[in-house]
Design a protein around this motif. Sequence first.
Motif, PDB file in Angstrom:
ATOM      1  N   LYS A  92       0.960  -1.103   0.096  1.00  0.00           N
ATOM      2  CA  LYS A  92      -0.080  -0.089   0.175  1.00  0.00           C
ATOM      3  C   LYS A  92       0.889   1.207  -0.151  1.00  0.00           C
ATOM      4  O   LYS A  92       0.558   2.235  -0.497  1.00  0.00           O
ATOM      5  CB  LYS A  92      -0.832   0.041   1.361  1.00  0.00           C
ATOM      6  N   GLU A  93       1.678   1.217   0.824  1.00  0.00           N
ATOM      7  CA  GLU A  93       2.744   2.150   1.030  1.00  0.00           C
ATOM      8  C   GLU A  93       3.547   2.826  -0.489  1.00  0.00           C
ATOM      9  O   GLU A  93       3.764   3.987  -0.685  1.00  0.00           O
ATOM     10  CB  GLU A  93       3.977   2.070   1.753  1.00  0.00           C
ATOM     11  N   GLN A  94       3.526   1.789  -1.492  1.00  0.00           N
ATOM     12  CA  GLN A  94       4.133   2.081  -2.693  1.00  0.00           C
ATOM     13  C   GLN A  94       3.265   2.852  -3.373  1.00  0.00           C
ATOM     14  O   GLN A  94       3.631   3.732  -4.242  1.00  0.00           O
ATOM     15  CB  GLN A  94       4.678   0.964  -3.465  1.00  0.00           C
ATOM     16  N   ILE A  95       2.170   2.480  -3.473  1.00  0.00           N
ATOM     17  CA  ILE A  95       0.920   3.092  -4.366  1.00  0.00           C
ATOM     18  C   ILE A  95       0.603   4.465  -3.553  1.00  0.00           C
ATOM     19  O   ILE A  95       0.395   5.253  -4.408  1.00  0.00           O
ATOM     20  CB  ILE A  95      -0.657   2.289  -4.071  1.00  0.00           C
ATOM     21  N   LEU A  98       3.158   6.621  -5.042  1.00  0.00           N
ATOM     22  CA  LEU A  98       2.926   6.902  -6.187  1.00  0.00           C
ATOM     23  C   LEU A  98       1.948   8.249  -6.334  1.00  0.00           C
ATOM     24  O   LEU A  98       1.975   9.108  -7.248  1.00  0.00           O
ATOM     25  CB  LEU A  98       2.611   5.880  -7.070  1.00  0.00           C
ATOM     26  N   GLN A  99       1.034   7.960  -5.422  1.00  0.00           N
ATOM     27  CA  GLN A  99      -0.050   9.164  -5.625  1.00  0.00           C
ATOM     28  C   GLN A  99       0.414  10.278  -5.156  1.00  0.00           C
ATOM     29  O   GLN A  99      -0.088  11.499  -5.741  1.00  0.00           O
ATOM     30  CB  GLN A  99      -1.188   8.657  -4.611  1.00  0.00           C
ATOM     31  N   LYS A 100       1.020  10.362  -4.265  1.00  0.00           N
ATOM     32  CA  LYS A 100       1.934  11.735  -3.830  1.00  0.00           C
ATOM     33  C   LYS A 100       2.598  12.205  -4.904  1.00  0.00           C
ATOM     34  O   LYS A 100       2.657  13.704  -5.372  1.00  0.00           O
ATOM     35  CB  LYS A 100       2.769  11.451  -2.580  1.00  0.00           C
ATOM     36  N   GLU A 101       3.370  11.282  -5.780  1.00  0.00           N
ATOM     37  CA  GLU A 101       4.097  12.047  -6.764  1.00  0.00           C
ATOM     38  C   GLU A 101       3.415  12.577  -7.768  1.00  0.00           C
ATOM     39  O   GLU A 101       3.792  13.401  -8.560  1.00  0.00           O
ATOM     40  CB  GLU A 101       4.964  10.648  -7.400  1.00  0.00           C
ATOM     41  N   PHE A 102       2.049  12.123  -7.978  1.00  0.00           N
ATOM     42  CA  PHE A 102       1.230  12.533  -9.100  1.00  0.00           C
ATOM     43  C   PHE A 102       0.490  13.862  -8.579  1.00  0.00           C
ATOM     44  O   PHE A 102      -0.280  14.259  -9.596  1.00  0.00           O
ATOM     45  CB  PHE A 102       0.229  11.588  -9.294  1.00  0.00           C
ATOM     46  N   ARG A 129      -6.175   1.122  -2.862  1.00  0.00           N
ATOM     47  CA  ARG A 129      -5.668   2.281  -3.253  1.00  0.00           C
ATOM     48  C   ARG A 129      -5.526   2.555  -4.520  1.00  0.00           C
ATOM     49  O   ARG A 129      -5.685   3.824  -4.913  1.00  0.00           O
ATOM     50  CB  ARG A 129      -4.465   2.481  -2.387  1.00  0.00           C
ATOM     51  N   LEU A 130      -5.011   1.513  -5.241  1.00  0.00           N
ATOM     52  CA  LEU A 130      -4.904   1.903  -6.704  1.00  0.00           C
ATOM     53  C   LEU A 130      -6.189   2.031  -7.628  1.00  0.00           C
ATOM     54  O   LEU A 130      -6.410   3.016  -8.330  1.00  0.00           O
ATOM     55  CB  LEU A 130      -4.206   0.660  -7.418  1.00  0.00           C
TER      56      LEU A 130
END
Length: 328
Positions: A92-95, A98-102, A129-130
């Motif tokens: 979940k932390e990886q997604i 990713l959301q933060k980056e976007f 989350r994705l």
Amino acid sequence: MRTWSEMTTIQPLVSKMLVNSLKKERISHAYLFHGARGTGKHELSILLTKSIFCNNKTDFQPCDNCKECHRIDTGNHPDVHRIVPDGQSIKKEQILHLQKEFTYTGLESNRKVYIITDADKMTSNASNRLLKFLEEPSKLTTAILLTENSQSILQTIRSRCQIMALKPLNPLSIKNKLVEEGLSESNAKLMAALTNNISEAIEISSDEWFANARKIVVQLVEVLQEKPDESLLFINNNWMPHFKERRQLQQGLDLLIIWFRDIIYNYVDNSDSIVFISEQEKIVHSSMNWSREHATKVLSKIMEAKRKLDQNVNPALVMEQLTLQIQR
């Protein structure tokens, strides 16, 4: 595969669909590329990404020489994000990262692409989350999910992706190519049964570890046939010390699958399909030891063992259980 022409030779239908989308400038907000290992999922994702970002492309074909193309190749493009499993799963932390980056504006354009390798290995929390991410798509964002097992991905995620099914490569053409590269007929046939990737096949064929793995698989079969009471001892003293990593264990099980599939080919008089051609006499002997019905059941049990390994079940326990199942 660096050009759409090359990609078309191995995946004609998917390539045609993507090229048409590029020509019409109708890139989907999410793609799901699914197919067996070596069918070109990763290469396809990189080629599509280059076609999106390249500033010097001719029609839809990226130049492959500009700064954008080079940075995509090396994984250093600031607006292209890649996610791979952290250990056995995508968390979940990886997604969330990713959301933060976007949430940030693209550094060099408003476009962003993210590629998720082994998307079927997302945890439930990561998948959910994705899903929320996909439910609010940006016109300038493209998600590319890569998987060998699309059925393990949430249906709600699949429904939001344009699904691209990559067809298996022809083992005969792979075998012939490997023979051209200098492999023996028997070795080329085995490599073609294990992988669709030519470079990987050549690398495996010259690997001393793999040569020993092949011998151990044949030895295990012989022990199961001639000295079944010693099979668990063989697993603990010979098999497990050699197949130390889960990836190696999966490869050992793949060899076992080929062996028992060859037994079935022998039963139906389809000798042309037998892969272990240099051990054909031993395949005949195995056919005398195990019935066609039993060989079919064993194939199912080996596939079950492979799934257990993916689920982090203790490897030694998996192999001991499988060994007992083969004996029955």
